[in-house]
Design an enzyme around this catalytic site. Structure first.
Site, PDB file in Angstrom:
ATOM      1  N   LYS A  23       0.820  -1.216   0.000  1.00 19.16           N
ATOM      2  CA  LYS A  23       0.000   0.000   0.000  1.00 19.16           C
ATOM      3  C   LYS A  23       0.858   1.271   0.000  1.00 19.16           C
ATOM      4  O   LYS A  23       2.077   1.217   0.227  1.00 19.16           O
ATOM      5  CB  LYS A  23      -0.938  -0.035   1.206  1.00 19.16           C
ATOM      6  CG  LYS A  23      -1.916  -1.222   1.153  1.00 19.16           C
ATOM      7  CD  LYS A  23      -2.928  -1.138   2.285  1.00 19.16           C
ATOM      8  CE  LYS A  23      -3.872  -2.329   2.245  1.00 19.16           C
ATOM      9  NZ  LYS A  23      -4.915  -2.230   3.294  1.00 19.16           N
ATOM     10  N   ARG A  63      -2.122 -14.702   4.472  1.00 19.12           N
ATOM     11  CA  ARG A  63      -2.770 -13.954   5.559  1.00 19.12           C
ATOM     12  C   ARG A  63      -2.045 -14.179   6.887  1.00 19.12           C
ATOM     13  O   ARG A  63      -1.956 -13.266   7.715  1.00 19.12           O
ATOM     14  CB  ARG A  63      -4.259 -14.283   5.629  1.00 19.12           C
ATOM     15  CG  ARG A  63      -5.009 -13.633   4.458  1.00 19.12           C
ATOM     16  CD  ARG A  63      -6.460 -14.010   4.398  1.00 19.12           C
ATOM     17  NE  ARG A  63      -7.275 -13.365   5.417  1.00 19.12           N
ATOM     18  CZ  ARG A  63      -7.752 -12.126   5.348  1.00 19.12           C
ATOM     19  NH1 ARG A  63      -7.467 -11.365   4.303  1.00 19.12           N
ATOM     20  NH2 ARG A  63      -8.507 -11.627   6.295  1.00 19.12           N
ATOM     21  N   ASN A  98      -1.940  -0.033   6.727  1.00 22.40           N
ATOM     22  CA  ASN A  98      -1.452  -1.306   7.257  1.00 22.40           C
ATOM     23  C   ASN A  98      -0.541  -2.060   6.289  1.00 22.40           C
ATOM     24  O   ASN A  98      -0.484  -3.289   6.307  1.00 22.40           O
ATOM     25  CB  ASN A  98      -2.621  -2.164   7.759  1.00 22.40           C
ATOM     26  CG  ASN A  98      -3.589  -2.538   6.663  1.00 22.40           C
ATOM     27  OD1 ASN A  98      -3.465  -2.080   5.544  1.00 22.40           O
ATOM     28  ND2 ASN A  98      -4.559  -3.377   6.990  1.00 22.40           N
TER      29      ASN A  98
END
Ligand code: CMP
Length: 139
Positions: free
Chosen positions: A11, A87, A114
């Site tokens: 991100k 994950r 995050n």
């Protein structure tokens, strides 16, 4: 796309902070093979569509503004049990809850900023991969 694949985005916070190399190293060390990758910047429309499932959440507009605030790195990763294992590698959404050694524990700043996204199912991995990549960009 095969079900042993997942989709990720590094991100804008992780890219801005110079963590692309370190995060990709963690991904490789965990046994994932990169089968598609690009650096790109999402438009507002892209971000609204990508996160449409969260459209009714109070954090939606802030999430969209964050995701368009700078470039991201999008990638498709291959490994047996890719969705679940990735994950586990990235840790909980909120870095305050993420386990030691996970990517979010190491690199994330907040529940919003995050550091990485990881698909939550094989079905969404396929949808999200096709959102970002043309067939000829996936190897
Ligand atoms: P991601 O795994 O990409 O999926 C949805 C994103 O929304 C999540 O990571 C965070 O970036 C963001 N998000 C989830 N919950 C919250 C929250 N409570 N407040 C702000 N942002 C959130």
């Amino acid at each position: 796309m095969k079900t042993n694949r997942t989709f990720t985005m590094l991100k804008p916070d992780a890219v801005e902070d110079g963590h692309i190399g370190a995060i990709l190293a963690k991904i490789n060390e965990a046994g994932f093979k990169i089968v598609a990758m690009k650096m790109t910047q999402m438009s507002r429309r892209d971000a609204q569509l990508f996160y449409a499932i969260h459209a009714d959440r109070p954090f939606f507009s802030s999430l969209v503004e964050f995701m368009v605030s700078g470039p991201i790195v999008a990638a498709i990763l291959e490994k047996e049990n890719a969705v679940e294992d990735f994950r586990a590698l990235i840790g909980a959404t909120n870095p305050a809850d993420a386990a030691e050694g996970t990517i979010r524990k190491l690199f994330a700043k907040s529940i919003q900023c995050n550091a990485v996204h990881g698909s939550d199912s094989d079905e969404n991995a396929l949808i999200e991969s096709e959102f970002h990549f043309a067939t000829r960009e996936i190897f």
